[in-house]
Design a protein around this motif. Sequence first.
Motif, short mmCIF file in Angstrom:
data_model
loop_
_atom_site.label_atom_id
_atom_site.label_comp_id
_atom_site.label_asym_id
_atom_site.label_seq_id
_atom_site.Cartn_x
_atom_site.Cartn_y
_atom_site.Cartn_z
N SER A 397 42.52 51.98 4.05
CA SER A 397 41.19 52.33 4.53
C SER A 397 41.26 53.25 5.75
CB SER A 397 40.41 51.06 4.89
OG SER A 397 41.10 50.32 5.88
N SER A 398 42.42 53.33 6.39
CA SER A 398 42.61 54.20 7.54
C SER A 398 43.05 55.60 7.15
CB SER A 398 43.67 53.60 8.48
OG SER A 398 44.90 53.48 7.79
N THR A 399 43.02 55.92 5.85
CA THR A 399 43.47 57.24 5.41
C THR A 399 42.75 58.33 6.19
OG1 THR A 399 43.82 58.66 3.51
CG2 THR A 399 41.76 57.42 3.54
N HIS A 400 43.41 59.45 6.30
CA HIS A 400 42.84 60.58 7.05
C HIS A 400 43.36 61.86 6.42
CE1 HIS A 400 46.77 61.24 9.02
NE2 HIS A 400 46.84 59.93 9.08
N PRO A 401 42.71 62.96 6.64
CA PRO A 401 43.25 64.23 6.13
C PRO A 401 44.61 64.52 6.75
CG PRO A 401 40.95 64.48 6.82
CD PRO A 401 41.40 63.13 7.30
N VAL A 402 45.39 65.34 6.08
CA VAL A 402 46.66 65.77 6.65
C VAL A 402 46.39 66.43 8.00
CG1 VAL A 402 48.63 67.31 6.36
CG2 VAL A 402 47.74 66.06 4.40
N TRP A 480 43.37 70.59 0.30
CA TRP A 480 44.57 69.78 0.45
C TRP A 480 44.77 69.20 1.84
CZ3 TRP A 480 47.48 67.52 -3.01
CH2 TRP A 480 47.46 68.01 -4.31
N LEU A 481 44.30 69.89 2.85
CA LEU A 481 44.61 69.48 4.22
C LEU A 481 43.43 68.86 4.95
CD1 LEU A 481 46.71 72.58 5.27
CD2 LEU A 481 47.56 70.35 4.52
N GLU A 482 42.23 69.13 4.49
CA GLU A 482 41.06 68.66 5.22
C GLU A 482 40.33 67.54 4.50
OE1 GLU A 482 38.68 72.07 6.17
OE2 GLU A 482 40.41 73.17 6.99
N THR A 483 40.92 67.02 3.43
CA THR A 483 40.34 65.90 2.70
C THR A 483 41.38 64.80 2.57
OG1 THR A 483 41.00 66.83 0.57
CG2 THR A 483 38.81 67.41 1.39
N THR A 516 37.06 64.33 -3.81
CA THR A 516 37.61 65.67 -3.97
C THR A 516 38.53 65.76 -5.18
OG1 THR A 516 37.54 66.02 -1.58
CG2 THR A 516 38.97 67.49 -2.86
N LEU A 517 38.26 66.71 -6.04
CA LEU A 517 39.16 67.06 -7.14
C LEU A 517 39.87 68.35 -6.74
CD1 LEU A 517 36.89 66.34 -10.24
CD2 LEU A 517 38.67 64.87 -9.24
N ARG A 518 41.19 68.31 -6.69
CA ARG A 518 41.95 69.41 -6.12
C ARG A 518 42.55 70.31 -7.20
NH1 ARG A 518 42.94 64.68 -3.29
NH2 ARG A 518 42.36 64.75 -1.07
N THR A 519 43.02 71.46 -6.77
CA THR A 519 43.79 72.34 -7.64
C THR A 519 45.26 71.92 -7.57
OG1 THR A 519 42.28 74.18 -7.22
CG2 THR A 519 44.46 74.72 -8.09
N HIS A 520 45.84 71.62 -8.72
CA HIS A 520 47.24 71.19 -8.79
C HIS A 520 48.03 72.17 -9.64
CE1 HIS A 520 46.28 66.99 -7.43
NE2 HIS A 520 45.13 67.28 -8.00
N ARG A 521 49.17 72.56 -9.18
CA ARG A 521 50.12 73.25 -10.05
C ARG A 521 51.16 72.22 -10.45
NH1 ARG A 521 50.95 77.99 -12.01
NH2 ARG A 521 53.01 78.65 -12.71
#
Length: 888
Positions: A397-402, A480-483, A516-521
Amino acid sequence: MTRWRVLNGPLTHNRGGYNAPLPHRWRTKTVAGVRNLRQVEAADRARLLDVSAYDISLDLTDGNGYPGEGTFRSVTEVRFSCREPGATTFIEVAADSLRGATLNGEPLDISGWAADKGLVVPGLAADNVLVVDADCAYSSTGQGLHRTVDPVDKEVYLYSQFETADAQRVFACFDQPDLKAQFTWHVTAPQHWRVVSNMPIEREEPAAGMTGAKTVHFARSPRMSTYITAICAGPYHEVREQHDGIDLGVFCRASMSRYLDADDILLITKQGFDFFHREFGVRYPLPKYDQIYSPDFNAGAMENFGCVVHAEQHYIFRSQVTDFEYEQRANTILHEMAHMWFGDLVTMRWWDDLWLNESFAEWASHWANTAATRFSDAWTTFLSIRKNWGYRQDQLSSTHPVYCEIPDVDAVEVNFDGITYAKGASVIKQLVAYVGIEPFLAGLRAYFTKHAWGNATFDDLLSALEAASGRELRKFAAEWLETAQVNTLRPEITLAEDGTYASVAVLQEAPERYPTLRTHRIGIGLYDLNDEGALVRREHLEVEIDGGRTEIRQLAGLPAADVLLLNDEDLTYAKLRLDERSMAAVVEHIAGLDNPLARALCWAAAWDMVRDGELAGRDYIRMVIRGLAIEKDINLVTATLGQARSVLTFYTDPSWSPEGWEQLARFAADAVERAEPGSGFQLAWARAYASAARSDNDLARLADWLRGENVPQGLRIESDLRWSLLQSLVAKGSTGPDAIESELDSDRTASGERQAALARALEPTPESKAETWRRLVSDHQLPNWLLRSLLLGFQHSAQVELTAAYAAKYFEVVNDIWAALDSEPAQDFVALAYPSYQVSEETVALTDAWLTGAGKGSPAPLRRLVTEGRDGVVRALKARAKDAAASA
């Protein structure tokens, strides 16, 4: 430890023209810790000041040529300019007491100074010389200047640890990363000591007015931040070698010198420098590179510029270890070396870019390990160990953006976590796949060249990468970094009647709170089962995944594989799921997958399914027993066995867990006998057997091994394994205090004392637990190694009922402990003493009562750590329910 005392007599300043005692001294009642610097204060001070140089003199003696105790004299001269003459600023100095201070030759009023507030400096001129004379306290917590006494020869050893903001515990400084300066150190120490700093020694001379002591003068450094300066001192054993114009040094305590395999450490070091010089295109900028293996170090290592400190207890091997440990050491050596460029040469402006320092070093170390050393499968270890840490952290629950804003120094202390390191490194790896390695390196070279010796932000790096690659990266960076949180990727497969793929799609899921749904390679691998039971990769393609559903048209019409593996080659950061057909093949044939990274991905998927309550823990244990029987990668064996122990401790129905421990112990005992005598695999299985053993027969066998009886051929029962065997026997009540003292008598070393303390805490009696708890909550002067040993031994998976009563007691004392201890030991207590073994709704209720009651107004870092403990219990309850349902 003896109580600290103040050194007597003036200390002359060798370089700044300061030759007399300052007018008076001011002492705080206690050293309350360092100033919690706020970002707004740091930004304002950086706007106001330009710091050019520090000249620091330390006296580490007792005045008679012997090692000092308690406190040491520290005189700091700092030269800086002010853009607004007449302004007021402050300087951090978390000392035990102040003797005095002068600004531009005039005494300063120090009556308002406090260790946790710093010293106000008013009336600044355009150019300033500030001198601060202080008595600073030696540390036993691993922060500031840590002092330890070797129990073997009674020699004193010192090392410094200044990150995040602990340089102020040793010298007065503007303790923030963007006020870089040149540093010149002068250290008075006993004659037989070696003193090591960032730069080479310029000269040594007899200490003035003192026999048996010397003063060591170091060359002036280039510009660097306060937190990467360093001083280590003591009668260290030293090994030196030249390589490519760099003077390399390796140090350890004299009593550990017989265990120091300097040749292997230097080999990795040389391979790392050759690789980074070639790939970064910028040479390491200092004339020497020392690595000091120091006792009692809290972390794995610290990237002090040219003076890296490593944890002796992790990386000097007193007995046989496996290639897992050697690879971990190599990775740490390369991680700290990467920091010489990313962090030291070019430094973050403020701690909100801490992730960039650590993520880059984490990525670069595995990249270099794979490409430049014998550990060519290092990315497998990254996935199995480090990345799983990131996944775990990201689902709390403490997750945070990178990337997240850091308001003050206290906030960054708890952000040295799996998101900052492992998730961030995964994003870097994904970024490399996205732009290509050559454009990525071209951007790095431009970044290093432009910002050398200065400070920069992620935006600066992103601009360099965009220019080099021609790709727009802001959208990538934002998602990727702000979510926060992690996506899950699942295959959606439809088969045609002829056994080909009618359609294949990748479904991307996100938690409801973090949509958030991200772009993945990603890579997609098709693996076929051959007649020998091996799963051989037939096809590999790379695709970009975007949105909730991405159809993979390239696979339509191809023969269906036995295993379709998403994220083949592990390019992206996401949890994986296998389709039903692939899962069935993996359960039966996981060891047959033809590369270790593919096996690691399948193990990671199964592990995530257990933790998410989608796979019963007992089924995971069966998969372990079936899949590890012929596994040839020691890192996968080590990581998976650790996860199996966690499953049995937290994620299986307690009514079935004894059977699970018995299955694992029986399997491990058989594996010890099957393994090649003397191999690392035999050792890994012996360790697993020692931890899993619960039955009388198994414990009797461990006792035999400890006595040297009926030992499997080739298994070396040496110091570290001996302690593991003994601690297992103690924890289960098969032996007691006399055996601990006997073992300690034969291993009266720092490691032996640490292991004995842990063993005593493991004693399964109410009296032992009560005494351990008393020491943990009432003795606030415990050295860091002892505190951690007591914490690690206090709770055990075989002693859940014995420590149940301490769940409520934890919440009664946690606020007071947080207030009383320095940040490192306080975090250790909060995390390790939390009643995580008490997997029950009662523990959740106790935590909730604290969060809404006594802990409601507690500092945010404390609340975060307690909440993370709660998250673990809630997840374990869900997993146990799934496992219990499997028995119905």
